[in-house]
Design an enzyme around this catalytic site. Sequence first.
Site, PDB file in Angstrom:
ATOM      1  N   GLU A 172      84.946  62.650  86.437  1.00 16.39           N
ATOM      2  CA  GLU A 172      83.959  62.584  85.689  1.00 16.39           C
ATOM      3  C   GLU A 172      82.698  63.081  86.426  1.00 16.39           C
ATOM      4  O   GLU A 172      82.389  62.470  87.281  1.00 16.39           O
ATOM      5  CB  GLU A 172      83.579  61.194  84.943  1.00 16.39           C
ATOM      6  CG  GLU A 172      82.597  60.946  83.930  1.00 16.39           C
ATOM      7  CD  GLU A 172      82.752  59.853  82.872  1.00 16.39           C
ATOM      8  OE1 GLU A 172      84.001  59.601  82.754  1.00 16.39           O
ATOM      9  OE2 GLU A 172      81.540  59.413  82.618  1.00 16.39           O
ATOM     10  N   ARG A 173      81.803  63.799  85.688  1.00 15.93           N
ATOM     11  CA  ARG A 173      80.687  64.299  86.367  1.00 15.93           C
ATOM     12  C   ARG A 173      81.075  64.997  87.688  1.00 15.93           C
ATOM     13  O   ARG A 173      80.439  64.921  88.775  1.00 15.93           O
ATOM     14  CB  ARG A 173      79.745  63.375  86.570  1.00 15.93           C
ATOM     15  CG  ARG A 173      79.350  62.905  85.331  1.00 15.93           C
ATOM     16  CD  ARG A 173      79.011  63.468  83.869  1.00 15.93           C
ATOM     17  NE  ARG A 173      78.730  63.065  82.887  1.00 15.93           N
ATOM     18  CZ  ARG A 173      78.586  63.472  81.767  1.00 15.93           C
ATOM     19  NH1 ARG A 173      78.613  64.983  81.484  1.00 15.93           N
ATOM     20  NH2 ARG A 173      78.279  62.903  80.536  1.00 15.93           N
ATOM     21  N   ASN A 215      84.279  53.975  84.250  1.00 15.14           N
ATOM     22  CA  ASN A 215      84.829  53.898  82.760  1.00 15.14           C
ATOM     23  C   ASN A 215      86.377  53.698  82.690  1.00 15.14           C
ATOM     24  O   ASN A 215      87.043  54.769  82.826  1.00 15.14           O
ATOM     25  CB  ASN A 215      84.464  55.231  82.214  1.00 15.14           C
ATOM     26  CG  ASN A 215      83.167  55.530  81.807  1.00 15.14           C
ATOM     27  OD1 ASN A 215      82.231  54.491  81.617  1.00 15.14           O
ATOM     28  ND2 ASN A 215      82.676  56.841  82.134  1.00 15.14           N
ATOM     29  N   LYS A 295      81.742  47.951  84.885  1.00 16.33           N
ATOM     30  CA  LYS A 295      80.969  48.399  84.093  1.00 16.33           C
ATOM     31  C   LYS A 295      81.313  47.913  82.844  1.00 16.33           C
ATOM     32  O   LYS A 295      82.068  48.149  82.254  1.00 16.33           O
ATOM     33  CB  LYS A 295      81.189  50.077  83.986  1.00 16.33           C
ATOM     34  CG  LYS A 295      80.410  50.956  82.862  1.00 16.33           C
ATOM     35  CD  LYS A 295      80.407  52.260  82.657  1.00 16.33           C
ATOM     36  CE  LYS A 295      79.770  52.709  81.683  1.00 16.33           C
ATOM     37  NZ  LYS A 295      79.648  54.410  81.628  1.00 16.33           N
ATOM     38  N   GLU A 299      78.040  51.761  77.582  1.00 14.48           N
ATOM     39  CA  GLU A 299      78.671  52.991  76.887  1.00 14.48           C
ATOM     40  C   GLU A 299      80.342  52.639  76.434  1.00 14.48           C
ATOM     41  O   GLU A 299      81.080  53.256  76.782  1.00 14.48           O
ATOM     42  CB  GLU A 299      78.723  54.180  78.149  1.00 14.48           C
ATOM     43  CG  GLU A 299      77.189  54.602  78.242  1.00 14.48           C
ATOM     44  CD  GLU A 299      77.104  55.517  79.240  1.00 14.48           C
ATOM     45  OE1 GLU A 299      77.761  55.933  80.118  1.00 14.48           O
ATOM     46  OE2 GLU A 299      76.084  56.253  79.205  1.00 14.48           O
ATOM     47  N   ARG A 332      77.557  46.155  87.590  1.00 13.36           N
ATOM     48  CA  ARG A 332      76.796  47.398  87.128  1.00 13.36           C
ATOM     49  C   ARG A 332      75.746  46.991  86.252  1.00 13.36           C
ATOM     50  O   ARG A 332      75.939  46.345  85.181  1.00 13.36           O
ATOM     51  CB  ARG A 332      77.406  48.765  86.840  1.00 13.36           C
ATOM     52  CG  ARG A 332      78.276  49.595  88.099  1.00 13.36           C
ATOM     53  CD  ARG A 332      78.766  50.641  87.501  1.00 13.36           C
ATOM     54  NE  ARG A 332      78.047  51.957  87.696  1.00 13.36           N
ATOM     55  CZ  ARG A 332      77.703  52.545  86.634  1.00 13.36           C
ATOM     56  NH1 ARG A 332      78.595  52.587  85.687  1.00 13.36           N
ATOM     57  NH2 ARG A 332      77.091  53.544  86.757  1.00 13.36           N
ATOM     58  N   ASP A 378      68.803  57.397  83.980  1.00 17.68           N
ATOM     59  CA  ASP A 378      70.465  57.512  84.125  1.00 17.68           C
ATOM     60  C   ASP A 378      70.190  58.779  85.110  1.00 17.68           C
ATOM     61  O   ASP A 378      70.306  59.882  84.845  1.00 17.68           O
ATOM     62  CB  ASP A 378      70.771  58.211  82.920  1.00 17.68           C
ATOM     63  CG  ASP A 378      72.326  58.214  83.288  1.00 17.68           C
ATOM     64  OD1 ASP A 378      72.831  58.172  84.273  1.00 17.68           O
ATOM     65  OD2 ASP A 378      72.966  58.939  82.296  1.00 17.68           O
ATOM     66  N   GLU A 400      72.097  52.107  93.361  1.00 21.93           N
ATOM     67  CA  GLU A 400      72.891  53.079  92.936  1.00 21.93           C
ATOM     68  C   GLU A 400      71.996  54.716  92.953  1.00 21.93           C
ATOM     69  O   GLU A 400      71.139  54.618  92.343  1.00 21.93           O
ATOM     70  CB  GLU A 400      73.833  52.972  91.859  1.00 21.93           C
ATOM     71  CG  GLU A 400      74.768  53.781  91.252  1.00 21.93           C
ATOM     72  CD  GLU A 400      75.654  53.529  89.958  1.00 21.93           C
ATOM     73  OE1 GLU A 400      75.791  52.268  89.613  1.00 21.93           O
ATOM     74  OE2 GLU A 400      75.598  54.447  88.998  1.00 21.93           O
ATOM     75  N   GLU A 406      74.901  65.379  88.676  1.00 17.36           N
ATOM     76  CA  GLU A 406      74.944  65.674  86.992  1.00 17.36           C
ATOM     77  C   GLU A 406      73.746  66.431  86.432  1.00 17.36           C
ATOM     78  O   GLU A 406      73.944  67.341  85.763  1.00 17.36           O
ATOM     79  CB  GLU A 406      75.260  64.294  86.627  1.00 17.36           C
ATOM     80  CG  GLU A 406      75.477  64.102  85.072  1.00 17.36           C
ATOM     81  CD  GLU A 406      75.514  62.851  84.557  1.00 17.36           C
ATOM     82  OE1 GLU A 406      75.644  61.803  85.235  1.00 17.36           O
ATOM     83  OE2 GLU A 406      75.785  62.587  83.274  1.00 17.36           O
ATOM     84  N   GLU A 517      63.313  70.945  89.855  1.00 14.36           N
ATOM     85  CA  GLU A 517      62.412  69.992  89.052  1.00 14.36           C
ATOM     86  C   GLU A 517      61.422  70.976  88.156  1.00 14.36           C
ATOM     87  O   GLU A 517      61.399  70.808  86.971  1.00 14.36           O
ATOM     88  CB  GLU A 517      61.707  69.108  89.860  1.00 14.36           C
ATOM     89  CG  GLU A 517      60.975  68.141  88.788  1.00 14.36           C
ATOM     90  CD  GLU A 517      60.248  67.017  89.910  1.00 14.36           C
ATOM     91  OE1 GLU A 517      60.062  67.252  91.190  1.00 14.36           O
ATOM     92  OE2 GLU A 517      59.847  66.058  89.302  1.00 14.36           O
ATOM     93  N   TRP A 547      72.085  58.118  71.640  1.00 13.65           N
ATOM     94  CA  TRP A 547      72.053  57.713  73.025  1.00 13.65           C
ATOM     95  C   TRP A 547      70.592  57.140  73.367  1.00 13.65           C
ATOM     96  O   TRP A 547      70.463  56.651  74.576  1.00 13.65           O
ATOM     97  CB  TRP A 547      72.814  58.713  73.976  1.00 13.65           C
ATOM     98  CG  TRP A 547      74.281  59.119  73.649  1.00 13.65           C
ATOM     99  CD1 TRP A 547      74.684  59.948  72.918  1.00 13.65           C
ATOM    100  CD2 TRP A 547      75.382  58.477  74.362  1.00 13.65           C
ATOM    101  NE1 TRP A 547      76.039  60.068  72.984  1.00 13.65           N
ATOM    102  CE2 TRP A 547      76.463  59.178  73.650  1.00 13.65           C
ATOM    103  CE3 TRP A 547      75.462  57.335  75.298  1.00 13.65           C
ATOM    104  CZ2 TRP A 547      77.569  58.647  74.137  1.00 13.65           C
ATOM    105  CZ3 TRP A 547      76.806  57.180  75.762  1.00 13.65           C
ATOM    106  CH2 TRP A 547      77.938  57.702  75.243  1.00 13.65           C
TER     107      TRP A 547
HETATM  108  C1  GCU Z   1      76.020  58.706  82.848  1.00 14.51           C
HETATM  109  C2  GCU Z   1      76.786  59.723  82.719  1.00 14.51           C
HETATM  110  C3  GCU Z   1      78.352  58.915  82.608  1.00 14.51           C
HETATM  111  C4  GCU Z   1      78.481  57.930  83.427  1.00 14.51           C
HETATM  112  C5  GCU Z   1      77.384  56.970  83.192  1.00 14.51           C
HETATM  113  C6  GCU Z   1      77.536  55.889  84.240  1.00 14.51           C
HETATM  114  O1  GCU Z   1      75.672  58.235  81.274  1.00 14.51           O
HETATM  115  O2  GCU Z   1      76.820  60.573  82.139  1.00 14.51           O
HETATM  116  O3  GCU Z   1      79.200  60.112  82.482  1.00 14.51           O
HETATM  117  O4  GCU Z   1      79.629  57.282  82.940  1.00 14.51           O
HETATM  118  O5  GCU Z   1      76.333  57.693  83.664  1.00 14.51           O
HETATM  119  O6  GCU Z   1      76.720  55.688  85.185  1.00 14.51           O
HETATM  120  O7  GCU Z   1      78.370  54.874  83.981  1.00 14.51           O
END
Ligand code: GCU
Length: 685
Positions: A172-173, A215, A295, A299, A332, A378, A400, A406, A517, A547
Amino acid sequence: MGSVNCHTALHNNMALVYGDLMKICEYDCWFQAWGTQHIPASLVAMLENVTIEEQGEIMGWTGAELRRGLRRGFGISQKAGPKETRVGTIGHLNTALNLALPPQKPEGFVIQVTDDRIIIAGQDPQGALYGAYRLLALLRLGGISPGTRIAEAPAGSHRIINHWDNLDGTVERGYAGNSLFYKDNRIDFDPQRIEDYARLLASVGINRISINNANVRKAAKKLITETYLPDVAKLAAIFRPFGIRLLLSINFASPYLLGEVSTADPLDPAVQDWWKARSEVIYRYIPDLAGFVVKADSEFEPGPFQYGRTHAQGANMLAAALKPHGGEVIWRCFVYNCTQDWRDPSIDRAKAAYDHFMPLDGGFDQNVLLQIKFGPYDFQVREPVSPLFGRLSKTRHIMELQITQEYTGQQIDLCYLPWIWEDIMNFDTAYRPASTIRELLGPSIEGLAGVSNVGLDQNWTGHTLAQANLYGYGRLGWDPNLSAQKIAEEWSLLTFGESDAAQTVTKLLMKSYPVYEGYNAPFGVCFMVNPGSHYGPNPEGYEFSKWGTYHRADRQSIGVDRGPTGTGYTEHYSPQKAGLFRDPSRCPEELILFFHRLRYDYRMKNNETLIQNIYNAHFEGYEAVEAMRNDWMGLKGKLDETVYTSVLSRLEQQLENAREWRDVINTYFWRKTGIPDAKGRLVYG
Ligand code: GCU
């Protein structure tokens, strides 16, 4: 010289030979082979005779690493002689050699060089290992000679890498290829590659690694079962001698997801017993597991809210299960409403972490650490530092950061993150006399967690120059007083040797963040990206989204009033800081749209309007990328061809992307406001 597969060379312990050009092995990162030419003969004689004074896994490995680094990096092999290098703990060496080395903080070390002896003395074996790596780096960077005495210790105790790797092998990312750890829903790794990775991490002081995506819902929830634990244990065994302990991301709903209990309610004794029993099984396989990353209620990940429980109740339940084993819960704070209604202006996503966690300060058990993203959103290109830092006083916590790019260019765009991390370190919470993040790192913020930027790509990070971000993350977590400039110089020199390339690269790195930036999201406006991928311009991508995070641009104004008459977010800060942020004339301009809703004709400090500043930032950002690309082209023929070409192709892509950013964002504002660019550069009306 012809092309050398340096990966194979590495495996065969072949030293790379240099032709006229510095031959760079991207795979070797900051451990390039240099030869002895830079090292005085007197030192070589000492380094040829390394003795490790004590037993133990990490101490033994320290010897192996030091000898390996000397051989591969400098062509120095071992042989007996009158001069020597002695490695051990401070306590032992003081007695054995009748020295008076002062004690250091845990994991610290002393390096002392006399006319015929180098001492590497760790406060503990791990300190000795870090001392060995530091010596290897300093042999390249300079600064080691008879009379040298260096004492160092890490600022924070927790120096963590978080992997967002999924069991199917995707990351992811992730922008550097697939996972180092998984493939096709199996744990599947090349042990040599993992060892090489562990070396890179340990050499910059990393001491913990979570190996699966936070996740967990998406994948890897079964990692804590005996189907996978034997293989997890194999990974742990590779990291262990490097002083790196594994963390596992767990799913809060595991008790019922794994089909054994009907609920995950943290106050239910059956759930508590389930986690205790599960932890016992896990620790049978990995006795030194550092703990769990969680987590929860974030989300769509499950969490204690499902049962009307608090996050403290959720975290403490897991903490009780880990406590007998010495494990910790890394919980988290990325908790916010991700199904919000854009019509409701009272919801401010930036307030969420503070609102959720500040009231719980003092309610967490001793082996719980809150992991707080550096900013309230984020990982945006520019955010203020989260007001939880400096304010939480009774709860252990870490910060963190996101090493993976990303929102900062996805390892296509060059974006040197230590530049902004230095800014974060400088942030003054204004709560106590010693109150900058830099000063709090250690005494109150117990460390850093950084989301990994590596994958199976041969150069680890996709963009070769993104290796500097991994290096810089480690160095800064070790010593937050290091400047971004210093880290860039170190990394460039270690990677490119003393060369034009090193100097050019340092300059490019230092320019890259403000340039990014400028064409991306200046003045703290945040989130103008395509939803989902988070790459490419989309000024209203998150304007009507569940979101959250809205800049609410209309014909006259843009930005969010986060002062007392707006969402009230500023009031989460210390009075001094809140006063600064509340007042547009004192608010740092790089954050002005984060804190204020302003008319486009608002006069900025340079006496130009806000809209003109927005236009300028994007035009100038693009031009600066062009200049960076041209600077790089000036290295043609002066640099290893593989690296030259791969970086050039990224810079070309970056230029194309910057053009798109420039034109989409500026045209958007021109159409919206009807205000032309004072310099007449806008043409896509
Ligand atoms: C961001 C990111 C997600 C990730 C999330 C996190 O939203 O886009 O891919 O899961 O951060 O930090 O948990």
